[in-house]
Scaffold this motif. Sequence first.
Motif, short mmCIF file in Angstrom:
data_model
loop_
_atom_site.label_atom_id
_atom_site.label_comp_id
_atom_site.label_asym_id
_atom_site.label_seq_id
_atom_site.Cartn_x
_atom_site.Cartn_y
_atom_site.Cartn_z
N LYS A 19 0.83 -1.22 0.00
CA LYS A 19 0.00 0.00 0.00
C LYS A 19 0.86 1.26 0.00
CE LYS A 19 -4.17 -1.97 1.95
NZ LYS A 19 -5.12 -2.02 3.08
N TYR A 20 2.02 1.20 0.65
CA TYR A 20 2.93 2.34 0.67
C TYR A 20 3.28 2.76 -0.76
CZ TYR A 20 7.17 5.05 1.72
OH TYR A 20 8.13 6.03 1.80
N PHE A 21 3.55 1.78 -1.61
CA PHE A 21 3.85 2.08 -3.01
C PHE A 21 2.59 2.16 -3.86
CE2 PHE A 21 7.82 0.00 -1.52
CZ PHE A 21 8.63 1.12 -1.63
N GLY A 22 1.66 1.23 -3.68
CA GLY A 22 0.46 1.15 -4.51
C GLY A 22 -0.44 2.35 -4.39
N ASP A 23 -0.52 2.94 -3.19
CA ASP A 23 -1.36 4.12 -2.97
C ASP A 23 -0.57 5.43 -3.06
OD1 ASP A 23 -3.51 2.39 -2.61
OD2 ASP A 23 -3.38 2.43 -0.42
N ASP A 24 0.67 5.34 -3.56
CA ASP A 24 1.55 6.51 -3.76
C ASP A 24 1.89 7.26 -2.48
OD1 ASP A 24 1.80 6.06 -6.51
OD2 ASP A 24 0.07 7.31 -6.99
N ILE A 25 1.80 6.60 -1.34
CA ILE A 25 2.16 7.22 -0.07
C ILE A 25 3.64 7.59 -0.07
CG2 ILE A 25 2.31 6.83 2.44
CD1 ILE A 25 -0.19 4.92 2.01
N TYR A 26 4.46 6.79 -0.78
CA TYR A 26 5.90 7.03 -0.83
C TYR A 26 6.25 8.41 -1.39
CZ TYR A 26 5.97 6.20 -5.88
OH TYR A 26 5.77 6.28 -7.23
N LYS A 27 5.31 9.02 -2.13
CA LYS A 27 5.56 10.34 -2.71
C LYS A 27 5.44 11.45 -1.66
CE LYS A 27 4.06 9.12 -7.38
NZ LYS A 27 3.06 9.36 -8.44
N GLU A 28 4.74 11.15 -0.55
CA GLU A 28 4.49 12.17 0.48
C GLU A 28 5.20 11.91 1.80
OE1 GLU A 28 0.27 11.88 0.71
OE2 GLU A 28 0.11 12.11 -1.46
N LYS A 29 5.44 10.62 2.13
CA LYS A 29 6.02 10.27 3.43
C LYS A 29 7.17 9.31 3.23
CE LYS A 29 1.81 10.18 6.23
NZ LYS A 29 0.91 9.33 6.97
N ASP A 30 8.18 9.46 4.09
CA ASP A 30 9.22 8.45 4.05
C ASP A 30 8.71 7.20 4.76
OD1 ASP A 30 9.65 8.67 6.87
OD2 ASP A 30 11.16 10.21 6.57
N TRP A 31 9.39 6.09 4.53
CA TRP A 31 8.93 4.80 5.06
C TRP A 31 8.84 4.82 6.59
CZ3 TRP A 31 6.24 0.72 4.31
CH2 TRP A 31 6.34 -0.35 5.18
N LYS A 32 9.83 5.42 7.23
CA LYS A 32 9.87 5.42 8.71
C LYS A 32 8.64 6.10 9.28
CE LYS A 32 13.27 6.11 12.32
NZ LYS A 32 14.59 6.56 12.67
N THR A 33 8.25 7.23 8.71
CA THR A 33 7.06 7.96 9.17
C THR A 33 5.80 7.14 8.94
OG1 THR A 33 8.16 10.05 8.64
CG2 THR A 33 5.77 10.13 8.93
#
Length: 166
Positions: free
Chosen positions: A146-160
């Motif tokens: 979901k981190y990649f599939g929902d494009d969350i990686y564009k707004e938040k780093d993985w740790k956050t």
Amino acid sequence: MTFLFIGLSYISVQAQEVDWLSWEEATALAASDENPKKMFVDVYTDWCGWCKKMDKDTFQNAQVAAYMNEKYYMVKLDGEGKEDIEFKGKTYKFVPSGRKGYHELAAALMQGKLSYPTTIFLDEEMNMLSPVPGYQKPKPFLDIAKYFGDDIYKEKDWKTYAAKDE
């Protein structure tokens, strides 16, 4: 009645499966779809016990299968496969080495770290997002997907992002 139960059980099992594609099928879809998906690559070997466990536990999980089928072209790539594969203008081949050998594309996607299983996330243009080495249980795997599939990686780093569950 037993027949009906067996039939329904079969249907529910079928509905939970990931739609695996060959590399060629996935790249053709990515090139031709009006709204291409991201690509997910499961790099495995025939002898890898953790790969088989991940197939059984993670990829057959109903939530995982449904999400992955919706968001990704799903590819299985044999890390020791013998067939040549074309990707971004280059031909990747099998390289005999040691007892077995390895496939150049698997090595390139895993950034030279031949570890199985390794799952690879690529964006819609088939650029590397991240390799994820090792066996993943369904819930942590789905968080990564979901981190990649929902494009969350564009707004938040993985740790956050990962801290949200703590």
